[in-house]
Design a protein around this motif. Structure first.
Motif, short mmCIF file in Angstrom:
data_model
loop_
_atom_site.label_atom_id
_atom_site.label_comp_id
_atom_site.label_asym_id
_atom_site.label_seq_id
_atom_site.Cartn_x
_atom_site.Cartn_y
_atom_site.Cartn_z
N LEU A 188 27.63 39.48 28.23
CA LEU A 188 28.93 40.16 28.06
C LEU A 188 28.70 41.60 27.65
O LEU A 188 27.96 41.88 26.71
CB LEU A 188 29.76 39.46 26.99
N SER A 189 29.37 42.52 28.34
CA SER A 189 29.42 43.91 27.91
C SER A 189 30.73 44.16 27.20
O SER A 189 31.76 43.54 27.52
CB SER A 189 29.28 44.86 29.10
N THR A 190 30.72 45.06 26.23
CA THR A 190 31.96 45.42 25.54
C THR A 190 32.10 46.94 25.55
O THR A 190 31.11 47.67 25.49
CB THR A 190 31.96 44.92 24.08
N GLY A 191 33.34 47.40 25.62
CA GLY A 191 33.58 48.84 25.54
C GLY A 191 34.71 49.31 26.42
O GLY A 191 34.75 49.02 27.61
N ASP A 192 35.65 50.05 25.84
CA ASP A 192 36.76 50.64 26.60
C ASP A 192 36.27 51.66 27.61
O ASP A 192 36.97 51.96 28.60
CB ASP A 192 37.75 51.32 25.66
N GLU A 193 35.10 52.21 27.38
CA GLU A 193 34.60 53.29 28.24
C GLU A 193 33.94 52.78 29.51
O GLU A 193 33.52 53.58 30.36
CB GLU A 193 33.59 54.15 27.45
N LEU A 194 33.86 51.45 29.68
CA LEU A 194 33.10 50.88 30.78
C LEU A 194 33.98 50.45 31.95
O LEU A 194 35.13 50.03 31.77
CB LEU A 194 32.30 49.67 30.29
N CYS A 195 33.40 50.51 33.13
CA CYS A 195 34.02 49.95 34.32
C CYS A 195 32.93 49.36 35.19
O CYS A 195 31.75 49.58 34.98
CB CYS A 195 34.82 51.01 35.10
N HIS A 196 33.35 48.57 36.19
CA HIS A 196 32.40 48.01 37.14
C HIS A 196 32.10 49.05 38.22
O HIS A 196 32.87 50.00 38.44
CB HIS A 196 32.96 46.74 37.78
N ALA A 197 30.98 48.85 38.90
CA ALA A 197 30.54 49.84 39.89
C ALA A 197 31.53 50.01 41.03
O ALA A 197 31.60 51.08 41.64
CB ALA A 197 29.17 49.44 40.44
N ASP A 198 32.32 48.99 41.33
CA ASP A 198 33.26 49.08 42.46
C ASP A 198 34.65 49.52 42.03
O ASP A 198 35.59 49.49 42.84
CB ASP A 198 33.34 47.74 43.18
N GLU A 199 34.80 49.96 40.78
CA GLU A 199 36.10 50.43 40.29
C GLU A 199 36.12 51.95 40.24
O GLU A 199 35.07 52.58 40.02
CB GLU A 199 36.37 49.89 38.88
N PRO A 200 37.29 52.57 40.41
CA PRO A 200 37.36 54.02 40.21
C PRO A 200 37.10 54.35 38.75
O PRO A 200 37.63 53.67 37.86
CB PRO A 200 38.81 54.36 40.62
N PRO A 201 36.26 55.34 38.48
CA PRO A 201 35.87 55.59 37.08
C PRO A 201 37.02 56.01 36.18
O PRO A 201 37.14 55.53 35.06
CB PRO A 201 34.81 56.69 37.20
N ASN A 202 37.90 56.92 36.67
CA ASN A 202 39.03 57.37 35.84
C ASN A 202 38.58 57.71 34.42
O ASN A 202 39.17 57.27 33.43
CB ASN A 202 40.13 56.29 35.79
N GLY A 203 37.53 58.50 34.33
CA GLY A 203 37.03 58.92 33.02
C GLY A 203 36.11 57.94 32.35
O GLY A 203 35.65 58.18 31.22
N ARG A 204 35.82 56.80 32.98
CA ARG A 204 34.93 55.81 32.39
C ARG A 204 33.54 55.90 33.02
O ARG A 204 33.32 56.66 33.97
CB ARG A 204 35.50 54.40 32.59
N ILE A 205 32.61 55.13 32.49
CA ILE A 205 31.24 55.09 33.03
C ILE A 205 30.95 53.67 33.50
O ILE A 205 31.50 52.70 32.98
CB ILE A 205 30.19 55.53 31.99
N VAL A 206 30.10 53.57 34.50
CA VAL A 206 29.77 52.26 35.07
C VAL A 206 28.90 51.49 34.08
O VAL A 206 27.94 52.03 33.51
CB VAL A 206 29.04 52.43 36.41
N ASP A 207 29.23 50.24 33.89
CA ASP A 207 28.44 49.35 33.04
C ASP A 207 27.12 49.02 33.74
O ASP A 207 27.11 48.33 34.76
CB ASP A 207 29.22 48.06 32.76
N THR A 208 26.02 49.52 33.19
CA THR A 208 24.69 49.19 33.72
C THR A 208 23.98 48.13 32.88
O THR A 208 23.03 47.50 33.35
CB THR A 208 23.80 50.44 33.80
N ASN A 209 24.44 47.93 31.65
CA ASN A 209 23.74 47.00 30.77
C ASN A 209 23.78 45.57 31.28
O ASN A 209 22.75 44.89 31.34
CB ASN A 209 24.34 47.05 29.35
N ALA A 210 24.96 45.08 31.63
CA ALA A 210 25.07 43.68 32.04
C ALA A 210 24.24 43.38 33.29
O ALA A 210 23.44 42.42 33.29
CB ALA A 210 26.53 43.30 32.25
N PRO A 211 24.36 44.16 34.37
CA PRO A 211 23.53 43.84 35.53
C PRO A 211 22.04 44.04 35.27
O PRO A 211 21.21 43.29 35.80
CB PRO A 211 24.05 44.78 36.62
#
Length: 410
Positions: A188-211
């Motif tokens: 599990l990743s946690t954080g409001d700043e995270l998104c998945h790689a296939d999502e528009p970032p909209n100011g967020r960063i892609v979660d690399t930790n979980a994968p």
């Protein structure tokens, strides 16, 4: 405030984690699927291998006593033996057998002479050969039972199954083998700043930790399941971490430090997870949380990408190896020499990302330019972690150091 004296040393933390682990129940796997797994039971040989003395060379099977006189010695060739064939007559004095690699020795033969140490008989018959050197008993002979003897222990419980070990099992006619079940690991990743790689970032960063952790789990022999991203609210984290009883290990990323929205530690306690320790005297990776509920082990890993990978290497991977039944689980360490100079305050052990290369008989380690824990590029470039002991404050050019080879290196 310097609180390093109250933090758990790396070795103590790993020892306590391993004390919480035991090999998982066994399952039977086809040999094709068992590479890298660990035997859960002793395996006894059911076949003697090789089943007869056989030749290790192309040449001539001989009685060594026939070659005790002046050389060369002329012998009659009684028969020709090939691998898969059966000798038809025993050797008697003055007679040899032409033999190919792997063919069984005829009765009476006790040695093999390489074909290169013979020549066709001069003015002799086509069924004669001149042997140019003496032979000692057992020369170029693979003795019966050299690989395995029926009824003897072939492989002990706890043996890691590499390619040679699986070859031994295939040679015994085995098709499946009992091994410890692969650990099931939830991530599990946690954080409001995270998104998945296939999502528009909209100011967020892609979660690399979980994968990345999922790949590390798979490489360590576990079966990962991604739980997604929990937002930084108590309810979201609690919902994501509820109902995970089917997993052997749960990994969370971020939310275990002292920030206002770091809820993982609090939520795990509310869910009945017994906290065994929090924070380790290392950098990167200090805010590590370890707990257990029932048979499930929980790791709260730091959120910075490199910290997450380093703590996995130092603590999670050894735990997974113990669950798989390995006896040697701690990260391996090799001696090296430092290229350059390092300084730090005493108190925390630093695990410095380095590139190491052999030069003049030594493994020289060069620290990478950046050691910040939020930068994945330095993890990608590293070949080893250099252990900078917690009590030390400086290391000089040429100093002997401990290096940990990284399992994430391709």
């Amino acid at each position: 405030m310097n609180d390093s004296a109250t933090l758990r040393p790396e070795e103590d933390a790993r020892s306590q984690i391993l004390a919480l682990c035991a090999p998982l129940p066994s399952e039977w796997l086809p040999l094709d699927d068992a590479l890298g797994r660990v035997l859960a039971e002793d395996v006894t040989a059911q076949r003697t291998l090789p089943p007869w003395d056989n030749s290790a060379m192309d040449g001539y099977a001989v009685r060594s006593a026939d070659l005790g006189g002046p050389l060369p010695v002329r012998l009659d060739v009684g028969e020709t033996l090939y691998a898969g064939g059966t000798p038809q007559r025993p050797l008697v004095a003055g007679v040899c057998a032409r033999i190919m690699t792997g063919a069984p020795l005829p009765e009476g033969a006790d040695a093999v002479v390489m074909r290169e140490r013979t020549r066709p008989a001069v003015r002799g018959g086509a069924d004669q050969v001149d042997v140019l050197e003496a032979a000692r008993p057992g020369q170029f002979v693979r003795p019966q039972g050299e690989d395995a003897r029926e009824g003897q222990l072939l492989l002990a419980r706890g043996t890691p199954l590499g390619i040679p070990e699986l070859g031994l099992l295939w040679a015994q006619g085995r098709q499946a083998v009992p091994v410890a079940r692969a650990p099931r690991v939830a991530i599990l990743s946690t954080g409001d700043e995270l998104c998945h790689a296939d999502e528009p970032p909209n100011g967020r960063i892609v979660d690399t930790n979980a994968p990345s952790l999922a790949l590390a789990v798979r490489r360590a022999g576990g079966v990962p399941t991604l739980l997604g991203i929990a937002r930084d609210t108590r309810d979201a984290v609690a919902a994501a971490l509820s109902g995970l009883e089917g997993f052997d290990v749960v990994l969370t990323s971020a939310g275990v430090s002292v920030g206002e929205r770091d809820y993982v530690k609090e939520v795990l306690a509310a869910l009945g997870v017994e906290q065994h320790f929090w924070r380790v005297a290392i950098k990167p990776g200090k805010p590590l949380l370890v707990g257990r509920r029932g048979a499930t082990l929980f790791f709260g890993l730091p959120g910075n990408p490199t910290s997450s990978l380093v703590t996995f290497e130092l603590f999670v991977r050894p735990a997974l190896r113990r669950l798989l039944g390995h006896s040697q689980v701690a990260p391996g360490r090799v001696p090296g020499r430092l290229e350059g100079r390092l300084t730090k305050p005493a108190g925390l052990a630093h695990f410095v990302r380095v590139t190491a290369a052999w030069r003049e008989g030594n493994l020289w380690a060069r620290p990478l330019a950046t050691q910040t824990s939020g930068v994945l590029r330095s993890a990608a470039a590293a070949t080893h972690l250099l252990h900078f002991p917690r009590e030390a404050s400086s290391l000089s050019e040429g100093d002997t150091v401990e290096l940990l080879p990284l399992s994430w290196v391709a």
